[in-house]
Design a protein around this motif. Structure first.
Motif, PDB file in Angstrom:
ATOM      1  N   PRO A   2       6.640   9.486  14.252  1.00 49.47           N
ATOM      2  CA  PRO A   2       5.600   8.515  14.177  1.00 49.47           C
ATOM      3  C   PRO A   2       4.789   8.706  12.818  1.00 49.47           C
ATOM      4  O   PRO A   2       4.748   9.556  12.189  1.00 49.47           O
ATOM      5  CB  PRO A   2       4.703   8.820  15.299  1.00 49.47           C
ATOM      6  CG  PRO A   2       5.026  10.543  15.470  1.00 49.47           C
ATOM      7  CD  PRO A   2       6.624  10.726  15.139  1.00 49.47           C
ATOM      8  N   GLY A   3       4.248   7.373  12.370  1.00 46.64           N
ATOM      9  CA  GLY A   3       3.282   7.526  11.347  1.00 46.64           C
ATOM     10  C   GLY A   3       3.849   7.232  10.024  1.00 46.64           C
ATOM     11  O   GLY A   3       4.978   6.973   9.946  1.00 46.64           O
ATOM     12  N   ARG A   4       2.860   6.961   9.190  1.00 46.14           N
ATOM     13  CA  ARG A   4       3.484   6.707   7.849  1.00 46.14           C
ATOM     14  C   ARG A   4       3.399   7.974   6.824  1.00 46.14           C
ATOM     15  O   ARG A   4       2.798   9.131   7.317  1.00 46.14           O
ATOM     16  CB  ARG A   4       2.746   5.494   7.228  1.00 46.14           C
ATOM     17  CG  ARG A   4       3.003   4.237   7.947  1.00 46.14           C
ATOM     18  CD  ARG A   4       2.226   3.099   7.415  1.00 46.14           C
ATOM     19  NE  ARG A   4       2.403   2.005   8.371  1.00 46.14           N
ATOM     20  CZ  ARG A   4       2.357   0.753   8.022  1.00 46.14           C
ATOM     21  NH1 ARG A   4       2.272   0.508   6.808  1.00 46.14           N
ATOM     22  NH2 ARG A   4       2.481  -0.263   8.955  1.00 46.14           N
TER      23      ARG A   4
ATOM     24  N   ARG B 216       4.396  10.267   3.181  1.00 43.24           N
ATOM     25  CA  ARG B 216       5.590  10.942   2.608  1.00 43.24           C
ATOM     26  C   ARG B 216       6.134  12.195   3.171  1.00 43.24           C
ATOM     27  O   ARG B 216       7.009  12.825   2.830  1.00 43.24           O
ATOM     28  CB  ARG B 216       5.219  11.141   0.995  1.00 43.24           C
ATOM     29  CG  ARG B 216       4.496  10.190   0.256  1.00 43.24           C
ATOM     30  CD  ARG B 216       5.819   9.143  -0.387  1.00 43.24           C
ATOM     31  NE  ARG B 216       6.725   9.892  -1.146  1.00 43.24           N
ATOM     32  CZ  ARG B 216       8.033   9.417  -1.207  1.00 43.24           C
ATOM     33  NH1 ARG B 216       8.198   8.163  -0.928  1.00 43.24           N
ATOM     34  NH2 ARG B 216       8.888   9.934  -1.900  1.00 43.24           N
ATOM     35  N   ALA B 217       5.328  12.585   4.345  1.00 43.39           N
ATOM     36  CA  ALA B 217       5.737  13.976   4.976  1.00 43.39           C
ATOM     37  C   ALA B 217       7.248  13.726   5.638  1.00 43.39           C
ATOM     38  O   ALA B 217       7.829  14.751   5.457  1.00 43.39           O
ATOM     39  CB  ALA B 217       4.775  14.302   6.097  1.00 43.39           C
ATOM     40  N   LYS B 218       7.501  12.507   5.969  1.00 41.77           N
ATOM     41  CA  LYS B 218       8.869  11.986   6.592  1.00 41.77           C
ATOM     42  C   LYS B 218       9.897  12.637   5.353  1.00 41.77           C
ATOM     43  O   LYS B 218      10.996  13.299   5.693  1.00 41.77           O
ATOM     44  CB  LYS B 218       9.066  10.887   6.909  1.00 41.77           C
ATOM     45  CG  LYS B 218       8.299  10.457   8.152  1.00 41.77           C
ATOM     46  CD  LYS B 218       8.469   9.116   8.339  1.00 41.77           C
ATOM     47  CE  LYS B 218       7.696   8.534   9.370  1.00 41.77           C
ATOM     48  NZ  LYS B 218       7.871   7.010   9.889  1.00 41.77           N
ATOM     49  N   ALA B 219       9.482  12.505   4.111  1.00 42.92           N
ATOM     50  CA  ALA B 219      10.721  12.672   2.917  1.00 42.92           C
ATOM     51  C   ALA B 219      10.764  14.137   2.732  1.00 42.92           C
ATOM     52  O   ALA B 219      11.842  14.570   2.605  1.00 42.92           O
ATOM     53  CB  ALA B 219      10.122  11.722   1.679  1.00 42.92           C
TER      54      ALA B 219
END
Length: 170
Positions: free
Chosen positions: A89-91, A93-96
């Motif tokens: 969830p969320g937006r 750069r943490a996902k990258a």
């Protein structure tokens, strides 16, 4: 047992594990060379995922030591987190970062037992390493660790540079 099936001391199930996980190595090498990281949403990324999944699941049937089960479990967890990072969830750069770091760790966890097993089995009947404390084996494992740390540092720097460039363009 049939000598052809027992080459290098690997059982038929061991060959399934080995040959099933083998495509992950060139897939990872290609993605690291081309993109600097493992790219889950690509053809090579799909091949990497399937191959790693086969390797992590089949190691249960071929591992003879608890460390093999531990590496497989951690690899499977990191693989699922890395490929699922885009669904977090969320937006931001943490996902990258999660995707890049976890999938790079899976490549390390693939190569660590791969290098160890190659050195302990090749050449057939007269392996280069017969002792887990061998300087050759420890040196090879040390080089893998150095490559991991240097690679992760380069990847994080690259992600930060991309984030700064993206912010500057807004």
């Amino acid at each position: 047992m049939n000598k052809e099936l027992d080459m290098f001391g690997i059982s038929p199930l061991g060959w399934l594990h080995t040959l099933g996980s083998l495509p992950a190595i060139p897939a990872a090498a290609y993605m690291f060379a081309r993109h600097g990281r493992i790219v889950p949403r690509s053809k090579a990324g799909a091949a990497y995922f399937v191959s790693m999944l086969i390797g992590a699941v089949t190691v249960v049937f071929v591992a003879h030591q608890p460390v093999g089960y531990a590496i497989a479990s951690v690899t499977l967890l990191l693989l699922l987190v890395g490929y699922g990072a885009a669904l977090l969830p969320g937006r931001g750069r943490a996902k990258a970062y999660v995707e890049t770091v976890t999938l790079t760790l899976t490549a390390f966890l693939l190569m660590l037992p791969t290098v160890t097993e190659i050195l302990r089995r090749v050449p057939d009947g007269h392996p280069l390493v017969t002792d887990l404390q061998s300087p050759l084996l420890l040196g090879a494992q040390g080089l893998l660790l150095v490559a991991l740390l240097a690679g992760l540092a380069a990847q994080v720097i690259h992600l930060r540079t991309q984030a700064r460039a993206h912010r500057a363009m807004r």
